[in-house]
Design a protein around this motif. Structure first.
Motif, mmCIF file in Angstrom:
data_model
loop_
_atom_site.group_PDB
_atom_site.id
_atom_site.type_symbol
_atom_site.label_atom_id
_atom_site.label_comp_id
_atom_site.label_asym_id
_atom_site.label_seq_id
_atom_site.Cartn_x
_atom_site.Cartn_y
_atom_site.Cartn_z
ATOM 1 N N ASN A 86 0.833 -1.211 0.000
ATOM 2 C CA ASN A 86 0.000 0.000 0.000
ATOM 3 C C ASN A 86 0.866 1.259 0.000
ATOM 4 O O ASN A 86 0.517 2.276 0.593
ATOM 5 N N PHE A 87 2.029 1.183 -0.672
ATOM 6 C CA PHE A 87 2.993 2.287 -0.779
ATOM 7 C C PHE A 87 3.527 2.718 0.585
ATOM 8 O O PHE A 87 4.021 3.835 0.750
ATOM 9 N N GLY A 88 3.434 1.827 1.575
ATOM 10 C CA GLY A 88 3.875 2.184 2.916
ATOM 11 C C GLY A 88 2.856 2.988 3.698
ATOM 12 O O GLY A 88 3.110 3.375 4.842
ATOM 13 N N ASN A 89 1.694 3.263 3.099
ATOM 14 C CA ASN A 89 0.651 4.045 3.764
ATOM 15 C C ASN A 89 -0.236 3.145 4.621
ATOM 16 O O ASN A 89 -0.392 1.959 4.330
ATOM 17 N N PRO A 90 -0.843 3.698 5.666
ATOM 18 C CA PRO A 90 -1.807 2.909 6.455
ATOM 19 C C PRO A 90 -3.058 2.607 5.643
ATOM 20 O O PRO A 90 -3.417 3.353 4.725
ATOM 21 N N PHE A 91 -3.712 1.528 5.969
ATOM 22 C CA PHE A 91 -4.957 1.148 5.301
ATOM 23 C C PHE A 91 -6.124 1.866 5.991
ATOM 24 O O PHE A 91 -6.417 1.608 7.154
ATOM 25 N N ILE A 92 -6.772 2.757 5.250
ATOM 26 C CA ILE A 92 -7.884 3.540 5.780
ATOM 27 C C ILE A 92 -9.147 3.210 4.983
ATOM 28 O O ILE A 92 -9.124 3.215 3.751
ATOM 29 N N TYR A 93 -10.243 2.938 5.684
ATOM 30 C CA TYR A 93 -11.510 2.573 5.042
ATOM 31 C C TYR A 93 -12.628 3.488 5.548
ATOM 32 O O TYR A 93 -12.590 3.953 6.694
ATOM 33 N N VAL A 94 -13.622 3.705 4.690
ATOM 34 C CA VAL A 94 -14.856 4.353 5.127
ATOM 35 C C VAL A 94 -15.716 3.297 5.819
ATOM 36 O O VAL A 94 -16.014 2.252 5.241
ATOM 37 N N GLU A 95 -16.088 3.570 7.048
ATOM 38 C CA GLU A 95 -16.877 2.624 7.837
ATOM 39 C C GLU A 95 -18.356 2.995 7.873
ATOM 40 O O GLU A 95 -19.232 2.152 7.676
ATOM 41 N N ASP A 96 -18.657 4.274 8.123
ATOM 42 C CA ASP A 96 -20.057 4.660 8.311
ATOM 43 C C ASP A 96 -20.206 6.152 8.009
ATOM 44 O O ASP A 96 -19.424 6.981 8.501
ATOM 45 N N ALA A 97 -21.203 6.485 7.186
ATOM 46 C CA ALA A 97 -21.456 7.889 6.849
ATOM 47 C C ALA A 97 -22.449 8.542 7.805
ATOM 48 O O ALA A 97 -22.727 9.744 7.680
ATOM 49 N N ASN A 98 -22.976 7.772 8.732
ATOM 50 C CA ASN A 98 -23.943 8.315 9.704
ATOM 51 C C ASN A 98 -23.586 7.802 11.090
ATOM 52 O O ASN A 98 -24.403 7.184 11.777
ATOM 53 N N PHE A 99 -22.374 8.063 11.505
ATOM 54 C CA PHE A 99 -21.864 7.538 12.768
ATOM 55 C C PHE A 99 -22.670 8.092 13.939
ATOM 56 O O PHE A 99 -22.907 9.293 14.047
ATOM 57 N N GLU A 100 -23.111 7.162 14.788
ATOM 58 C CA GLU A 100 -23.918 7.477 15.965
ATOM 59 C C GLU A 100 -25.171 8.274 15.605
ATOM 60 O O GLU A 100 -25.660 9.095 16.378
ATOM 61 N N ASN A 101 -25.645 8.044 14.358
ATOM 62 C CA ASN A 101 -26.892 8.656 13.877
ATOM 63 C C ASN A 101 -26.846 10.186 13.918
ATOM 64 O O ASN A 101 -27.854 10.862 14.133
ATOM 65 N N ARG A 102 -25.636 10.748 13.673
ATOM 66 C CA ARG A 102 -25.489 12.207 13.721
ATOM 67 C C ARG A 102 -24.945 12.775 12.411
ATOM 68 O O ARG A 102 -24.526 13.921 12.359
ATOM 69 N N GLY A 103 -24.903 11.944 11.346
ATOM 70 C CA GLY A 103 -24.410 12.426 10.069
ATOM 71 C C GLY A 103 -22.910 12.602 10.029
ATOM 72 O O GLY A 103 -22.383 13.231 9.099
ATOM 73 N N GLU A 104 -22.211 12.070 11.023
ATOM 74 C CA GLU A 104 -20.756 12.194 11.054
ATOM 75 C C GLU A 104 -20.119 11.048 10.268
ATOM 76 O O GLU A 104 -20.689 9.962 10.163
ATOM 77 N N LEU A 105 -18.944 11.308 9.747
ATOM 78 C CA LEU A 105 -18.227 10.305 8.957
ATOM 79 C C LEU A 105 -17.286 9.523 9.876
ATOM 80 O O LEU A 105 -16.539 10.116 10.657
ATOM 81 N N LEU A 106 -17.326 8.197 9.759
ATOM 82 C CA LEU A 106 -16.436 7.336 10.533
ATOM 83 C C LEU A 106 -15.523 6.576 9.590
ATOM 84 O O LEU A 106 -15.981 5.892 8.674
ATOM 85 N N LEU A 107 -14.221 6.717 9.801
ATOM 86 C CA LEU A 107 -13.213 5.961 9.068
ATOM 87 C C LEU A 107 -12.607 4.925 9.990
ATOM 88 O O LEU A 107 -12.589 5.083 11.220
ATOM 89 N N PHE A 108 -12.098 3.866 9.393
ATOM 90 C CA PHE A 108 -11.487 2.776 10.161
ATOM 91 C C PHE A 108 -10.058 2.560 9.691
ATOM 92 O O PHE A 108 -9.802 2.447 8.489
#
Length: 521
Positions: free
Chosen positions: A444-466
Motif C-alpha cells: 500500500n505504498f507504505g501508507n496505512p490502510f484507511i476505510y470508510v466505515e459509516d457515513a452516519n456515525f452514531e446517527n449524527r451524520g458524522e463520517l467514521l473511518l477505520f
C-alpha cells in the motif's frame, strides 16, 4: 511555459541512433509503444519534471515549488535529470541537451525498457482509457495488435483546461485552497479497485426472509447434541442484529476508495466535485508506477546494461558508459536504490532459471556444495524474466524472488534510529526481518490502510473511518491534518477509529478542535 509535444525534433544523428537501438530492442524481444524523443534544455527539463513528465497540468503552486527545488538542485550540482519518460501511447521521452552521445544512447536504451514495461506489465492496464472499470482480466493480451488508448497527455491537458475554467469563475485563491485539501487526501484510494469488482448490486427485500442458521449434519438421534437449540437461537439473534445494523448503512461494507465515496456522498458543489474527481483520476494514473518502482527501474536498467555492453557501445564509449552506469547503481546510506535492487533481482532470476535452480528438487536439496555447482543448463532465464515483467508488482516480486542467498550475497540489512546514540544504525541482518521490513514499506505504498466505515456515525451524520492497523501506525500530526481535510469536504465532524499503543482509540475533528477518546467502535 513547457514545450508542446511536437515542438522539439531530434537531430538527425540521434534519430539514426534511435532506429538502431529500437531494432536491437525488438531483436531481444522487447515490445514497446512508439517512442517520441525530444531534446530539452536543463530548464525545460526541470519544468516538465515539475509537472510529473507532462507538458501541461492544472495550475497549482506545488508545481512551481517543485520547479524551484529541481532548479536549485541542478544549479548547485546536487542532482541532474538524465531522462524522463511517461506512460502514454505513444510514449514521450526527454533527452537532456548537452549530454554526451554515450549518455544519449544509454538513455534511449533505458527508455525502451520502461516503455516495454508500461505496455506489458499488468498493473499498467489500469491506465488503459478504453478498458472500462473494473478491468477484471488485466493479464489477458488482446492479440499482437494490442494498441490501447493511453492518451494521458491529452487527458492531463483537459484537466488543466477544466481547472482553469473553474479558476476563471471562482477565483484562484478559492480553487487552490480546495485543491490543497484534495491533494492532502490523494493517497486515500484503493490501488486494486481497477481490477476487482468491489461493489455488488444487492437486492432490496420488501419483506425480510426467515432467518435460517446453517446446521451441522448429524443423525436424528444426535441432532439435539450436535445442534443444540440454545446455540441455534443465539446464532439467529446474531444474524438478526447484523441485518438490522446493515439495514440502511452507508456504505454497506467498508470501502478503501475514500475519494470515490466522498465524490458520491459528500455535500460538494459541482466545481468541487469536478476538482476532487480530477485529483482521483490522476492518483490512479500514478499508482502503477508507485506499485512497480523497483521492477520498472530494474527492468530498464537490465536492458540498458545488456544492450549497451553487447550491441551499442564501441571501445571508445565503454568506459564513459561504465562510469555513468556506476553512478546510477550506487547506493548511499539511508535509502534504497530501486535501480540496483531491481536489476540484481532480474539477473538472479535469469541465472537461476538458466541453471535450473528452482522447483521442489532444488528446494529439498540440503547439500551446499551440490547447490553451489548446480547447473541443469535449462536456458529458461530470458523466458522467465519476461514472464516476471508481465505478471508481478514490487510486493510479489520481492516476496517470491528475494531469497536468503540473495540477501547474503548483497549484504542486505534493515536499519533504524537509535535513541541512545542519536543516529541511524543497523537494526538487523536477519533475512526474515529484512524482508518483512522491505515488504512493509512497499505494501500500500507504505501508507496505512484507511476505510470508510459509516457515513452516519452514531446517527449524527458524522463520517467514521477505520484504520486497519496491519503493523503501520498513524502519525498523530498526519492523522490530524487528514481529519481536517476530510471535515472540509464532508462539512460535518469526522472520526477515525485506530489503535494507539495497542489500545482502541477514536480520533475526532469537529471543525474547531481535535479530540480523542478510548471507546472506539
Amino acid at each position: 511555459m513547457p514545450i508542446s509535444p511536437n515542438q522539439a525534433d531530434l537531430p538527425r544523428y540521434l534519430l539514426v541512433e534511435q532506429e538502431k537501438i529500437e531494432a536491437i530492442g525488438r531483436r531481444y524481444g522487447l515490445d514497446f509503444f512508439p517512442v517520441v524523443f525530444q531534446m530539452l534544455s536543463y530548464d525545460q527539463m526541470n519544468e516538465i519534471a515539475a509537472y510529473g513528465g507532462f507538458p501541461n497540468r492544472y495550475p497549482h503552486w506545488r508545481f512551481g515549488m517543485e520547479y524551484e527545488r529541481l532548479s536549485k538542485s541542478y544549479e548547485y550540482g546536487l542532482s541532474k535529470i538524465y531522462e524522463m519518460v511517461i506512460n502514454n501511447n505513444p510514449s514521450y521521452a526527454y533527452l537532456l541537451e548537452g549530454n554526451s552521445l554515450t549518455d544519449q544512447k544509454l538513455v534511449m536504451c533505458h527508455v525502451l525498457g520502461h516503455v516495454d514495461f508500461f505496455k506489458n506489465n499488468f498493473t499498467f492496464r489500469s491506465t488503459d482509457l478504453d478498458a472500462g472499470e473494473p478491468n477484471t482480466d488485466p493479464v489477458r493480451r488482446r492479440g499482437p495488435d494490442y494498441d490501447p488508448n493511453r492518451r494521458w497527455i491529452d487527458k492531463m491537458a483537459n484537466h488543466g483546461a477544466a481547472v482553469r475554467r473553474i479558476v476563471d469563475r471562482y477565483g484562484i485563491g478559492r480553487v487552490e485552497a480546495f485543491v490543497d485539501t484534495c491533494l492532502s487526501l490523494e493517497n486515500l484510494v484503493d490501488p486494486w479497485s481497477r481490477f476487482v469488482r468491489r461493489r455488488r448490486d444487492e437486492k432490496v427485500e420488501d419483506e425480510p426472509t426467515a432467518v435460517e442458521v446453517p446446521r451441522l449434519k448429524s443423525k436424528d438421534y444426535m441432532e439435539e447434541f450436535i445442534n443444540p437449540e440454545e446455540y441455534i437461537e443465539e446464532q439467529k439473534k446474531k444474524i438478526v442484529e447484523a441485518r438490522e445494523k446493515k439495514k440502511g448503512k452507508n456504505p454497506a461494507s467498508r470501502e478503501q476508495d475514500v475519494l470515490l465515496f466522498l465524490i458520491e456522498n459528500a455535500p460538494l458543489e459541482r466545481w468541487e466535485r469536478a476538482l476532487l474527481s480530477i485529483v482521483r483520476d490522476e492518483a490512479y494514473y500514478f499508482a502503477p508506477q508507485m506499485e512497480t518502482k523497483i521492477m520498472n527501474e530494474g527492468w530498464a536498467s537490465y536492458w540498458h546494461s545488456k544492450m549497451m555492453t553487447n550491441d551499442v557501445c564501441d571501445w571508445t564509449e565503454i568506459v564513459d558508459y561504465a562510469e555513468n552506469n556506476a553512478g546510477v547503481m550506487a547506493t548511499s546510506g539511508g535509502r534504497l536504490n530501486p535501480y540496483k535492487l531491481g536489476v540484481e533481482l532480474y539477473r538472479s532470476i535469469e541465472e537461476r532459471w538458466n541453471r535450473g535452480q528452482f522447483g521442489p528438487e532444488w528446494e529439498d536439496c540440503n547439500d551446499l556444495d551440490q547447490k553451489r555447482h548446480w547447473d541443469l543448463r535449462l536456458g529458461l532465464g530470458q523466458q522467465k524474466v519476461f514472464e516476471v515483467r508481465a505478471l508481478y508488482n514490487d510486493v510479489t516480486f520481492i516476496d517470491e524472488f528475494l531469497t536468503e542467498d540473495f540477501a547474503l550475497e548483497h549484504q542486505l540489512f534493515s536499519f533504524g534510529w537509535s535513541n541512545r546514540n542519536e543516529r541511524f544504525e543497523i537494526d538487523s541482518r536477519e533475512f526474515k526481518a529484512v524482508k518483512e521490513r522491505l515488504l512493509a514499506q512497499l505494501t500500500n505504498f507504505g501508507n496505512p490502510f484507511i476505510y470508510v466505515e459509516d457515513a452516519n456515525f452514531e446517527n449524527r451524520g458524522e463520517l467514521l473511518l477505520f484504520h486497519d492497523h496491519r503493523g503501520v501506525d498513524l502519525r498523530p500530526d498526519y492523522a490530524n491534518e487528514t481529519l481536517t481535510a476530510l471535515e472540509r469536504i464532508w462539512r460535518r465532524p469526522v472520526n477515525l477509529a485506530t489503535l494507539n499503543d495497542s489500545k482502541k482509540s477514536l480520533l475526532r475533528y469537529d471543525g474547531k478542535e481535535h479530540s480523542s477518546r478510548a471507546d472506539a467502535p
